[in-house]
Design an enzyme around this catalytic site. Structure first.
Site, short mmCIF file in Angstrom:
data_model
loop_
_atom_site.label_atom_id
_atom_site.label_comp_id
_atom_site.label_asym_id
_atom_site.label_seq_id
_atom_site.Cartn_x
_atom_site.Cartn_y
_atom_site.Cartn_z
N HIS A 195 0.86 -1.19 0.00
CA HIS A 195 0.00 0.00 0.00
C HIS A 195 0.89 1.23 0.00
O HIS A 195 1.87 1.29 0.72
CB HIS A 195 -0.87 -0.05 1.27
CG HIS A 195 -1.60 1.23 1.55
ND1 HIS A 195 -1.43 1.91 2.73
CD2 HIS A 195 -2.47 1.93 0.81
CE1 HIS A 195 -2.19 2.99 2.69
NE2 HIS A 195 -2.83 3.02 1.55
N HIS A 201 2.87 10.85 -1.22
CA HIS A 201 1.95 10.47 -0.14
C HIS A 201 2.16 11.49 0.95
O HIS A 201 2.97 11.31 1.83
CB HIS A 201 2.18 9.04 0.37
CG HIS A 201 1.15 8.61 1.36
ND1 HIS A 201 1.38 7.67 2.32
CD2 HIS A 201 -0.13 9.03 1.57
CE1 HIS A 201 0.29 7.50 3.06
NE2 HIS A 201 -0.63 8.32 2.61
#
Length: 315
Positions: free
Chosen positions: A32, A107
């Protein structure tokens, strides 16, 4: 990860009976936010963050805290691949205000150039010709059409003939790909996928997201969404991940994601993984945070043995 490097060619080591099964029926480990290990706390805050956080991030301590929460994988690409990870969840962005079309992994904070990450993957694939990977480009930020075209051209330049063209999902087996010498499936969640034969539409890679900090709710969600999984024509991602809420981050500011949610709940999540079964209505791709903390990849790969047992009992 236990047995470092021992899963580098796990696909090539699968028994012949499994090489002719659709990849959508095999158990495949994924990570992920796969590029988070490159996040740089000296870089600008990414466009995926809310305005309040962007204001706060002007304070350097806040950036360091953001890095703690943004980093979900400790292993580099090469290390994840050697450990057996074959699916990568990718979020990309341009740097607003920067001239040119360069695209970065993101991110929370900006990571490395996409091109550099793809080249690292390509080097691994060149050395391990039996291995097949899924790159899921599922979030795009601050990207115009010209940014997309730039990125797609880079993907084509880096992987070339290794790219798998769109095909009926059931036809995509290891034998099929090995015969064509193809190793890379790209899923591109943007309408431009229609213009390129090697970009698979995002709807062929559904990845339902539980959005919870509660491990029991997560496992219930994974069970429900597996039960609703389409029998044909798509892959399927079970996201075995817990998502921190703003208040969770506030409460554990300096500890970071790894020391709170993940450490505490990984044994429970891994326990769930070990009770799963691949196949038409079973698990396919399973993703997790911090794939190095437990022998996650090996546990997912081992599920494929159940398909052999099933075949024997039928015979």
């Amino acid at each position: 990860m236990a047995g470092e490097g021992s899963n580098a060619e796990w696909m090539g080591s699968l028994p012949p009976a499994l090489r002719s099964l659709p990849l959508s029926n095999l158990a495949i480990p994924g990570s992920h936010d796969s590029f988070s290990y490159w996040v740089d706390d000296k870089s600008p805050v990414g466009p995926d963050q809310a305005t309040t956080i962007k204001r706060l991030a002007k304070i350097s301590l806040v950036k360091k805290i953001m890095k703690k929460w943004a980093v979900t994988q400790n292993l580099t690409f090469k290390e994840q691949l050697e450990g057996g990870i074959r699916y990568f969840d990718l979020r990309v962005s341009s740097k607003p205000g920067e001239p040119g079309q360069e695209i970065y992994f993101i991110h929370g904070l900006f990571g490395i150039k996409v091109c550099d990450g793809l080249m690292e993957i390509n080097t691994f694939l060149t050395h391990h010709s039996t291995e097949v990977i899924f790159l899921d480009f599922n979030h795009f930020y601050a990207m115009s059409n010209s940014h997309h075209v730039y990125l797609i051209n880079r993907i084509q330049e880096v992987f070339g003939s290794k790219l798998c063209t769109k095909e009926c999902v059931e036809n995509v087996t290891l034998n099929y790909l090995w015969e064509k010498k193809q190793q890379v499936l790209i899923f591109y969640h943007h309408p431009l996928h229609e213009d390129y034969p090697f970009l698979w539409p995002g709807n062929k890679m559904p990845a339902p997201w539980a959005n919870t900090t509660n491990v029991h709710k997560l496992l219930q969600f994974l069970e429900t969404t597996l039960g609703e999984r389409a029998k044909h024509e798509t892959f399927h991602v079970s996201q075995a991940i817990l998502t921190p809420r703003v208040r969770t981050i506030a409460r554990h500011l300096l500890q970071g994601l790894k020391n709170t949610l993940v450490h505490r709940n990984l044994p429970t999540i891994l326990g769930w993984v070990k009770t799963q079964k691949p196949g038409i209505m079973g698990v396919n791709i399973i993703t997790s945070d911090f794939v190095e903390l437990v022998d996650f990849a090996a546990s997912v790969i081992a599920l494929n043995d159940l398909l052999l047992e099933e075949g024997k009992s039928r015979g």
